[in-house]
Motif scaffolding. Structure first.
Motif, PDB file in Angstrom:
ATOM      1  N   GLY A 187       0.796  -1.221   0.000  1.00 23.69           N
ATOM      2  CA  GLY A 187       0.000   0.000   0.000  1.00 23.69           C
ATOM      3  C   GLY A 187       0.822   1.261   0.000  1.00 23.69           C
ATOM      4  N   ARG A 190       0.388   3.652  -4.373  1.00 24.72           N
ATOM      5  CA  ARG A 190      -1.056   3.610  -4.603  1.00 24.72           C
ATOM      6  C   ARG A 190      -1.464   4.161  -5.968  1.00 24.72           C
ATOM      7  NH1 ARG A 190      -3.846   2.687   0.121  1.00 24.72           N
ATOM      8  NH2 ARG A 190      -2.600   2.766   2.047  1.00 24.72           N
ATOM      9  N   GLU A 192      -2.101   3.984  -9.495  1.00 22.88           N
ATOM     10  CA  GLU A 192      -2.263   2.874 -10.446  1.00 22.88           C
ATOM     11  C   GLU A 192      -1.444   3.083 -11.710  1.00 22.88           C
ATOM     12  OE1 GLU A 192      -6.527   0.712  -9.909  1.00 22.88           O
ATOM     13  OE2 GLU A 192      -6.589   2.738 -10.773  1.00 22.88           O
ATOM     14  N   ASP A 288      -6.702  -2.383  -5.935  1.00 20.10           N
ATOM     15  CA  ASP A 288      -7.128  -3.012  -4.687  1.00 20.10           C
ATOM     16  C   ASP A 288      -7.370  -4.509  -4.898  1.00 20.10           C
ATOM     17  OD1 ASP A 288      -6.983  -0.664  -3.254  1.00 20.10           O
ATOM     18  OD2 ASP A 288      -9.077  -0.135  -3.622  1.00 20.10           O
ATOM     19  N   ARG A 291      -4.106  -6.429  -4.964  1.00 22.16           N
ATOM     20  CA  ARG A 291      -3.619  -6.735  -3.616  1.00 22.16           C
ATOM     21  C   ARG A 291      -4.460  -7.819  -2.950  1.00 22.16           C
ATOM     22  NH1 ARG A 291      -2.595  -0.900  -3.254  1.00 22.16           N
ATOM     23  NH2 ARG A 291      -4.743  -0.608  -2.547  1.00 22.16           N
ATOM     24  N   ARG A 292      -5.772  -7.681  -3.062  1.00 25.40           N
ATOM     25  CA  ARG A 292      -6.667  -8.587  -2.330  1.00 25.40           C
ATOM     26  C   ARG A 292      -6.548 -10.027  -2.825  1.00 25.40           C
ATOM     27  NH1 ARG A 292     -13.154  -7.476  -1.359  1.00 25.40           N
ATOM     28  NH2 ARG A 292     -13.563  -9.318  -0.078  1.00 25.40           N
TER      29      ARG A 292
END
Length: 427
Positions: A187, A190, A192, A288, A291-292
């Motif tokens: 994080g 950030r 993109e 996001d 990452r997830r």
């Protein structure tokens, strides 16, 4: 000549009969000692405890196994420390610390903790086996000095290997890609657009499915081929690939559109090379989602490594999410299984059959007929097994239905890792 006389003459530990004898006995327990040592390392070292990626757990275990085995074999055979070199697993692990961005201090701390744990087990066993031997105290001193000398020698060589690996790694494009990917995952990066530029892989407005792959002995390229085949099977472009250390690979399969079919089905249908293990997250969008999905893939990999032989070749997070959550604290997970399953928490085949039956029964809403159909047995067999299982539980299944189902799921997925391997099973 008695050991006490040997010690009074300054004989080193590997020349003492009491030491050689104990080392030969402990060789049969080397696997258990190494596994417990790996658990101690993860509990004592924050950098290892925070890393939930399964391949690092496996590599830590392999390194502990190699060092413990070498120490016990050397002592049993009467070999001097000067005759030993770091096992290949230890060298590979030191090199992988560079790619994993784990410092040299963490590596040396791991050996300090491992040394302390080994001596804890060793001194306890030596005191129990030779409590009446007049040479016990001196044997303890001699064997402690031998172990310290071994760890010092191994660490001295690993410091050199770490430095060489760092010099080689920092000059490569793969290092820049890995550093960028970690910044995105942490994080700290950030943006993109900037992240996409540095990675050479578009993150915005795309769906990402992350996979973790590891262990491909004898062939340096199967992981790359497997990642490409996975992407092709899902109708996605060439994957982003990062090598975080050891025989591990992170990959992201990305596309503008989500696949029209269930990705989990396609992932399990490809013909991957022998020895390759795959763990996958779910499909998520944007940075996001990047990452997830990766966090889910690493959690699935951790479950697969814990399960060992019980794990399938492909582990999807959807299938092990509950187990991942319940096994974050493995000691408490074992205690939970033991408490909820009582006499069913055995690792024998008969207990496994009873656990399978009542888990299916709970999943089928306590319908003997539906459970029998899934298990391919007669409904009377389900009824008999259920009655026997409830005897061993000491209560009705419905009394703690949710807890029992969770404990059964843990046992089904992780097997002996959370079960009682001692004592007999149900008759």
């Amino acid at each position: 000549m008695h050991d006490a006389d040997d010690i009074s003459n300054g004989s080193p530990a590997h020349e003492l009969r009491i030491v050689r004898g104990l080392a030969a006995v402990l060789l049969a327990q080397a696997q258990d000692i190494a596994a417990a040592m790996a658990d101690r390392l993860r509990a004592a070292i924050p950098e290892l405890a925070q890393d939930r990626g399964g391949p690092l757990i496996a590599q830590t275990r392999d390194t502990c196994r190699a060092n413990v085995g070498q120490v016990l074999r050397a002592l049993a055979r009467g070999e001097a420390v000067d005759d030993l070199t770091p096992p290949p697993e230890a060298i590979d692990c030191a090199r992988s610390y560079v790619q994993r961005e784990l410092s040299l201090a963490v590596l040396l701390r791991a050996y300090q903790v491992g040394q302390a744990y080994f001596l804890e087990r060793w001194t306890g066993a030596l005191a129990a086996q030779a409590q009446d031997d007049p040479g016990l105290a001196a044997a303890l001193m001699a064997s402690t000095a031998w172990v310290f000398a071994y760890v010092d020698k191994v660490c001295e060589q690993l410091v050199v290997e770490y430095g060489l690996a760092r010099d080689r790694w920092t000059r490569t494009p793969e290092a820049v890609r890995a550093e960028t990917a970690r910044a995105v995952l942490a994080g700290t990066l950030r943006d993109e657009r900037e992240a996409s530029r540095l990675l050479g892989h578009e993150l915005a407005r795309r769906h990402h499915l992350a996979v973790v792959m590891w262990d491909a002995p004898g062939d340096p390229h199967p992981l790359d081929r497997t990642a490409s085949e996975l992407a092709a099977s899902l109708g996605m472009g060439e994957p982003l690939v990062v090598r975080p250390g050891g025989s591990e690979m992170w990959a992201w399969l990305s596309g503008l559109q989500a696949p029209e079919f269930e990705p989990r089905v396609r992932l399990t249908s490809i013909d991957q090379p022998p020895g390759v293990r795959i763990a996958a997250g779910r499909l998520w969008a944007g940075i996001d989602g990047f990452r997830r999905s990766h966090a889910e893939a690493r959690a699935a990999a951790a479950v697969a490594v814990l399960a060992g032989r019980e794990a399938p070749a492909v582990t999807h997070y959807d299938d092990v999410e509950l187990v991942s959550l319940l096994s974050t604290d493995l000691e408490r997970a074992r205690a939970f299984v033991a408490y909820e399953l009582e006499g069913l928490a055995r690792s024998d085949r008969a207990s496994a059959r009873l656990r399978e039956t009542i888990l299916v029964l709970l999943q089928e809403g306590m319908s003997n007929a539906r459970a029998a159909q899934r298990l391919h047995v007669h409904s009377n067999t389900v009824a008999y097994r259920t009655a026997r299982a409830q005897e061993l539980l000491g209560r009705r299944l419905v009394d703690r239905r949710l807890q029992v189902a969770a404990a059964l799921t843990l046992a089904e997925t992780l097997g002996e890792v959370v079960l009682d391997s001692e004592g007999g099973g149900p008759t």
